[in-house]
Write a protein that holds these residues in place. Sequence first.
Motif, PDB file in Angstrom:
ATOM      1  N   THR A  85       1.184  -1.488   0.848  1.00  0.00           N
ATOM      2  CA  THR A  85       0.159   0.188   0.195  1.00  0.00           C
ATOM      3  C   THR A  85       0.957   1.132   0.017  1.00  0.00           C
ATOM      4  O   THR A  85       1.780   1.182   0.156  1.00  0.00           O
ATOM      5  N   SER A  86       0.168   2.028  -0.121  1.00  0.00           N
ATOM      6  CA  SER A  86       1.048   3.510  -0.296  1.00  0.00           C
ATOM      7  C   SER A  86       1.975   3.608   0.535  1.00  0.00           C
ATOM      8  O   SER A  86       2.761   4.460   1.416  1.00  0.00           O
ATOM      9  N   SER A 105       2.323   8.501  -3.136  1.00  0.00           N
ATOM     10  CA  SER A 105       1.363   8.605  -4.601  1.00  0.00           C
ATOM     11  C   SER A 105       1.343   9.194  -5.713  1.00  0.00           C
ATOM     12  O   SER A 105       1.745   8.996  -6.986  1.00  0.00           O
ATOM     13  N   TRP A 159      -0.457   0.919 -10.561  1.00  0.00           N
ATOM     14  CA  TRP A 159      -0.977   1.192  -9.543  1.00  0.00           C
ATOM     15  C   TRP A 159      -2.187   0.448 -10.171  1.00  0.00           C
ATOM     16  O   TRP A 159      -2.635   0.203 -10.746  1.00  0.00           O
ATOM     17  N   ARG A 178      -5.469  -2.741  -7.624  1.00  0.00           N
ATOM     18  CA  ARG A 178      -6.727  -3.208  -6.056  1.00  0.00           C
ATOM     19  C   ARG A 178      -6.426  -4.285  -6.291  1.00  0.00           C
ATOM     20  O   ARG A 178      -6.980  -5.151  -7.298  1.00  0.00           O
ATOM     21  N   ALA A 203      -7.868  -3.879  -0.723  1.00  0.00           N
ATOM     22  CA  ALA A 203      -6.989  -1.923  -0.747  1.00  0.00           C
ATOM     23  C   ALA A 203      -6.419  -2.104  -2.096  1.00  0.00           C
ATOM     24  O   ALA A 203      -6.155  -2.820  -3.154  1.00  0.00           O
ATOM     25  N   ARG A 204      -5.859  -1.018  -2.356  1.00  0.00           N
ATOM     26  CA  ARG A 204      -5.410   0.103  -2.991  1.00  0.00           C
ATOM     27  C   ARG A 204      -3.725  -0.718  -2.698  1.00  0.00           C
ATOM     28  O   ARG A 204      -2.834  -0.738  -2.189  1.00  0.00           O
ATOM     29  N   TYR A 205      -3.242  -0.907  -3.947  1.00  0.00           N
ATOM     30  CA  TYR A 205      -1.305  -0.917  -3.816  1.00  0.00           C
ATOM     31  C   TYR A 205      -0.670  -0.261  -5.463  1.00  0.00           C
ATOM     32  O   TYR A 205      -1.322   0.244  -5.831  1.00  0.00           O
TER      33      TYR A 205
END
Length: 492
Positions: free
Chosen positions: A414-415, A446, A465, A467, A471-473
């Motif tokens: 993750t960010s 990010s 980027w 998801r 969660a987003r990564y």
Amino acid sequence: MADDEKNPAREIITDYAQANFRYFRTTDGTVYAQKNGHPVARPIRSQGTTGSHRQELMVGLFRDGCGVFNGTALKEALDLIEALALDEDVQPTHIRVAPGFDGATWLDLGRDDGKSVRIHPTGWKILTPDPREVCWRRTQLTGELPLPAKDTDGKGIDLLMQLCNFASAQGESLTLAWLVGCLGPSAPVPAPFLTGPQGAGKSTAGRMLVRIIEGMSGDLRRAPKDEENLITAVAAGWVTALDNLSHLGPDLSDLMCCIVTGAETIKRALFSDGDVYRSRYRRPLLLTGIDVGVIRPDLAERLLPLRLERPQVRRTEAELWAEFEEALPVILGSLLDLTVKVRAAQADIPTDLRMADFAHLCAQLDAATGLGALNAYRSSLDDLNDDVIEGDLLAQTVLKHASTLAPGAEIRMTSAEWLHCLTQLYTGEDFRPVPKGWPTTGKVLSDRLKRLQPTLAARGVLVDWGRTSSARYVEMTRPPAPQPPEQHKSMF
């Protein structure tokens, strides 16, 4: 005066105007007047002190014996003409450079007689364009160019390079590519950034390059302090040249990106509540300066660094500019000859560079002359990437982290996790403090990585980027090095 005495005056002016001028509108609704057979168009609402349509209409009426009319009659006649013109066909107006029929482009010489240069892959000619093909719009920044010389055999190019102090042949080839690009109305060209030590003649060389396109009245100017003034100056001319830059703030950097590749601004029209005024602009840009500090990655992709060196022999300003003005017809003629050769040349379009149109132009220039402009362009972008990395501690930290990865490795975090990882790597075991401007949240990190993405990719680090369901990564990849082509053994 009674109303029945005003009507004849309005009718006389309207009949004379429609008989001697062509009226049309542009896409933004502005109505222009164009004298029959002449390519220069003027907005009918212009209140300029010189050269307005109102003035040329008054002069025409007087010289042709129609009389002298008061302002009320002129206003009422122009109101009617403007209303009638809104039903006419839409036609754009152009400053200095315009597209024409049959794949040709036009260069406005800024002359009163309307003579212009028609440039085509088969050759160039000095002609007066058909008003329905080209409508020139002129401002106080539109200077007059001399009639270009024919059959120069490239002498003008040699004269120009003798007057400028470029440090390398690569800089000379990129300068020629930029000048050829300035004669194209549609494809964006990167902004030359003339650098070098103090006394290298950066401002003088910049003026020369501008005056090849804008005439001897063209000049450098200081960067305006606000966006509106810079956009106004950009929209009123073709080449915009900013001198002696020492700092490029985020706002000015973003605005320069828009000028190079094109953008539009909208503001409220004067004396109105709901009407808006649209201003589109995409112009060649030129910069000079010794050092502007940290260059943002998006602007770096739109710059063309040209280094100059200090001349060994100094000359007076009067002597230098007298020689340049005398050589300008030959320089312009040689540039037009070169432009014809470049446009006639066939070359593949490079697909790995952001400004593909300019890269293609460099490839065409190489096919026509063999100057090596495309390799020089790639090298200049590589140098700019180094400048971006040297001025950005986050980019340096990301590359340091990537150097520990095995080729082909991929890491997803993750960010916020990336921020913790990169911050730890920067601070190290001695816990040195993070610098000013270091990302404080995962979202800020990010966004910074998105700006640095092309620069990092040029150094072999891919950032992307995605998801998952939760969660987003942010994914960082170090692709394997390309394999050399396989050598085939000879059978003999």
